[in-house]
Design a protein around this motif. Structure first.
Motif, short mmCIF file in Angstrom:
data_model
loop_
_atom_site.label_atom_id
_atom_site.label_comp_id
_atom_site.label_asym_id
_atom_site.label_seq_id
_atom_site.Cartn_x
_atom_site.Cartn_y
_atom_site.Cartn_z
N UNK A 119 0.84 -1.20 0.00
CA UNK A 119 0.00 0.00 0.00
C UNK A 119 0.87 1.24 0.00
N UNK A 120 1.90 1.25 0.83
CA UNK A 120 2.81 2.40 0.88
C UNK A 120 3.49 2.62 -0.47
N UNK A 121 3.88 1.53 -1.11
CA UNK A 121 4.55 1.63 -2.41
C UNK A 121 3.58 2.21 -3.45
N UNK A 122 2.35 1.71 -3.47
CA UNK A 122 1.35 2.22 -4.42
C UNK A 122 1.12 3.71 -4.18
N UNK A 123 0.97 4.11 -2.92
CA UNK A 123 0.74 5.52 -2.61
C UNK A 123 1.94 6.38 -2.98
N UNK A 149 -6.82 4.99 -6.94
CA UNK A 149 -5.87 4.52 -5.93
C UNK A 149 -6.36 3.24 -5.28
N UNK A 150 -7.63 3.19 -4.95
CA UNK A 150 -8.17 1.99 -4.30
C UNK A 150 -8.12 0.80 -5.25
N UNK A 151 -8.35 1.04 -6.54
CA UNK A 151 -8.25 -0.05 -7.51
C UNK A 151 -6.81 -0.55 -7.62
N UNK A 152 -5.85 0.37 -7.66
CA UNK A 152 -4.44 -0.04 -7.72
C UNK A 152 -4.05 -0.84 -6.48
N UNK A 153 -4.50 -0.37 -5.33
CA UNK A 153 -4.18 -1.08 -4.09
C UNK A 153 -4.81 -2.46 -4.10
#
Length: 170
Positions: free
Chosen positions: A111-115, A157-161
């Motif tokens: 999650x941190x990486x995606x953000x 963002x939620x989809x990527x996560x």
């Protein structure tokens, strides 16, 4: 007879009927009794001009009704706050095994990486909305963007996560 004594007498005479009136609105007799007591506090010390018994009784019923509806509004707000749909990885929980702890930490790293890979505005929008509890309108105002854009940032963002993290039975 003083106005306060007159009002106190009306309250005592009609207390049971007031409780019966508020019970179906609130769904419980205990809550209705609390409301009627609150109504008494608002009704008796009033420094209003002297009125007839019917007018005073109508005023008392109106106080009970308004207080009951206020309670219902507060219940709805509290229920809405409890139903917040937070992702599983945000909710605090007790760790049961070292393996589960490692899996959870791994998910947080993803999650941190995606953000971190997201543009700054999108990351701020997600953090404000999902972690800070701000509405999309508040996020949009803060960032100077439209509400639709803020919604798009959060949704993407939620989809990527979700794509990055496989659901783990933690």
């Amino acid at each position: 007879m003083k106005e306060g004594e007159f009002r106190h007498g009306i309250y005592l005479t009609h207390r049971a009927a007031l409780v019966d009136y508020a019970t179906p609105i609130l769904g419980s007799r205990e809550a209705a009794e609390d409301i009627v007591q609150d109504a008494f506090i608002r009704f008796v010390p009033e420094k209003l001009r002297a009125v007839s018994g019917e007018q005073a009784l109508g005023y008392l019923y109106r106080i009970v009704r308004n207080l009951a509806f206020d309670v219902l509004k507060h219940r709805k707000v509290e229920a809405r706050e409890e139903k917040r749909d937070l992702p599983y990885w945000v909710a605090p929980r007790a760790e049961q095994t070292p393996e589960q702890h490692a899996l959870f930490c791994d998910a947080i790293r993803h999650v941190s990486k995606v953000l971190a890979e997201m543009p700054i505005e999108a990351r701020i929008a997600v953090e404000m909305h999902r972690f800070g509890g701000y509405t999309l309108d508040e996020v949009a105002d803060h960032l100077g963007i439209s509400t639709a854009t803020a919604h798009r940032y959060v949704r993407q963002a939620m989809l990527r996560i979700a794509e990055t993290i496989e659901p783990h039975p933690l």
